[in-house]
Design a protein around this motif. Sequence first.
Motif, short mmCIF file in Angstrom:
data_model
loop_
_atom_site.label_atom_id
_atom_site.label_comp_id
_atom_site.label_asym_id
_atom_site.label_seq_id
_atom_site.Cartn_x
_atom_site.Cartn_y
_atom_site.Cartn_z
N ALA A 19 -9.88 -12.10 -3.58
CA ALA A 19 -10.43 -11.91 -4.92
C ALA A 19 -9.44 -12.34 -6.01
CB ALA A 19 -10.82 -10.44 -5.11
N GLY A 20 -8.23 -12.67 -5.62
CA GLY A 20 -7.20 -13.02 -6.61
C GLY A 20 -6.78 -11.81 -7.44
N ALA A 21 -6.94 -10.62 -6.85
CA ALA A 21 -6.67 -9.38 -7.58
C ALA A 21 -5.21 -8.99 -7.60
CB ALA A 21 -7.50 -8.24 -6.98
N VAL A 22 -4.39 -9.58 -6.73
CA VAL A 22 -2.97 -9.23 -6.68
C VAL A 22 -2.10 -10.48 -6.66
CG1 VAL A 22 -3.27 -7.00 -5.53
CG2 VAL A 22 -2.94 -9.02 -4.15
N ASP A 23 -0.96 -10.38 -7.29
CA ASP A 23 0.05 -11.44 -7.27
C ASP A 23 1.18 -11.08 -6.31
OD1 ASP A 23 -1.08 -13.02 -9.50
OD2 ASP A 23 -0.59 -11.22 -10.65
N ILE A 24 1.35 -9.77 -6.09
CA ILE A 24 2.44 -9.26 -5.25
C ILE A 24 1.86 -8.20 -4.32
CG2 ILE A 24 4.68 -8.09 -5.24
CD1 ILE A 24 4.98 -9.04 -8.19
N VAL A 25 2.10 -8.36 -3.01
CA VAL A 25 1.68 -7.33 -2.05
C VAL A 25 2.88 -6.44 -1.75
CG1 VAL A 25 -0.19 -8.70 -1.04
CG2 VAL A 25 2.09 -8.82 -0.03
N GLN A 26 2.59 -5.15 -1.57
CA GLN A 26 3.64 -4.16 -1.37
C GLN A 26 3.39 -3.30 -0.13
OE1 GLN A 26 3.00 -2.66 -5.56
NE2 GLN A 26 5.23 -2.48 -5.40
N PRO A 27 3.38 -3.89 1.06
CA PRO A 27 3.18 -3.05 2.24
C PRO A 27 4.37 -2.13 2.47
CG PRO A 27 3.84 -5.25 2.91
CD PRO A 27 3.64 -5.29 1.42
N ASP A 28 4.09 -0.97 3.00
CA ASP A 28 5.14 -0.01 3.36
C ASP A 28 5.32 -0.10 4.87
OD1 ASP A 28 6.51 2.36 4.19
OD2 ASP A 28 5.93 3.32 2.30
N LEU A 29 6.45 -0.61 5.32
CA LEU A 29 6.67 -0.83 6.76
C LEU A 29 6.52 0.44 7.57
CD1 LEU A 29 8.02 -3.45 5.48
CD2 LEU A 29 9.35 -3.48 7.57
N SER A 30 6.84 1.58 6.97
CA SER A 30 6.76 2.85 7.71
C SER A 30 5.33 3.28 7.95
CB SER A 30 7.50 3.94 6.93
OG SER A 30 8.86 3.61 6.82
N HIS A 31 4.39 2.72 7.22
CA HIS A 31 2.99 3.12 7.34
C HIS A 31 2.08 1.97 7.77
CE1 HIS A 31 4.08 6.88 5.50
NE2 HIS A 31 4.59 6.24 4.48
N ALA A 32 2.51 0.75 7.58
CA ALA A 32 1.62 -0.41 7.78
C ALA A 32 1.97 -1.22 9.02
CB ALA A 32 1.65 -1.30 6.53
N GLY A 33 2.33 -0.56 10.09
CA GLY A 33 2.51 -1.28 11.34
C GLY A 33 3.87 -1.86 11.59
N GLY A 34 4.86 -1.50 10.80
CA GLY A 34 6.23 -1.93 11.05
C GLY A 34 6.50 -3.39 10.75
N ILE A 35 7.55 -3.90 11.36
CA ILE A 35 8.04 -5.25 11.08
C ILE A 35 6.99 -6.30 11.42
CG2 ILE A 35 9.70 -6.99 11.84
CD1 ILE A 35 11.78 -4.69 11.99
N THR A 36 6.36 -6.20 12.57
CA THR A 36 5.42 -7.23 13.00
C THR A 36 4.22 -7.33 12.06
OG1 THR A 36 6.08 -7.00 15.30
CG2 THR A 36 3.96 -8.04 14.90
N GLU A 37 3.57 -6.20 11.80
CA GLU A 37 2.38 -6.24 10.94
C GLU A 37 2.74 -6.64 9.51
OE1 GLU A 37 -1.54 -6.19 9.73
OE2 GLU A 37 -0.69 -6.26 11.74
N CYS A 38 3.88 -6.17 9.01
CA CYS A 38 4.25 -6.51 7.63
C CYS A 38 4.66 -7.98 7.51
CB CYS A 38 5.31 -5.56 7.11
SG CYS A 38 4.59 -3.93 6.82
N THR A 39 5.20 -8.55 8.57
CA THR A 39 5.46 -9.99 8.56
C THR A 39 4.14 -10.75 8.51
OG1 THR A 39 7.53 -9.69 9.76
CG2 THR A 39 6.57 -11.89 9.80
N ARG A 40 3.14 -10.28 9.22
CA ARG A 40 1.80 -10.89 9.16
C ARG A 40 1.21 -10.75 7.77
NH1 ARG A 40 0.20 -8.20 14.85
NH2 ARG A 40 0.98 -9.86 16.21
N ILE A 41 1.39 -9.60 7.15
CA ILE A 41 0.90 -9.38 5.78
C ILE A 41 1.59 -10.34 4.82
CG2 ILE A 41 0.85 -7.74 3.86
CD1 ILE A 41 0.47 -5.52 6.09
#
Length: 151
Positions: A19-41
Motif C-alpha cells: 500500500a506504500g504505507a511505510v517507508d521504514i519497517v521496524q521488526p522486533d527480532l525478539s518477537h518476529a521470528g529472530g534473525i532469519t525471519e527479520c532478514t526476510r522482512i
Amino acid sequence: MAAGERCYHRTEFKPLLEAGAVDIVQPDLSHAGGITECTRIADLAETYDASLAPHCPLGPVALASCLQVDAVAPNALIQEQSLDIHYNDTADVLDYVTDPSVFDYEDGYVQVPDGPGLGVTVDEDALAAASREPDWHNPVWRRADGSVTEW
C-alpha cells in the motif's frame, strides 16, 4: 512513516509495503521470528524501496542479533537500542554481558560484535543474581487524562 514493531511475520508487513504505507519497517527480532525471519522482512522491504530500523528495546543478546541483521541488510537505516534508557532504572542491559565494550558507541555508531556466535558473552552470574529479584513487569504509564500509553 515507520511501523512494524508489533508485526510478527513478513506476511504482516507485506500489505503495509504494497500500500506504500511505510517507508521504514521496524521488526522486533525478539518477537518476529529472530534473525532469519527479520532478514526476510528486510529483504521484502528492500523490494519496495523501504528501509529497515529494527526495534530493540530489550537486552544485549537482542541488540547483538539486530546488529547482525543490520550488517547484512543493504537497506538498514538506523538501530534502536535501550542502553541508558528511562525504563532501565534498576539495571542497565550491559550489566548482563562479560565485556560491555562490545557496545561502545563512537559518534553515534557501534561496530557489529565479531566474537563467536552473536559476538557477546552473557554474564551468567549477573543474570542468575538478577533472576532472584522480584518479577519485573512492564510499567503501566498513564497520560494526564488517565488513558494508558505505550512505554
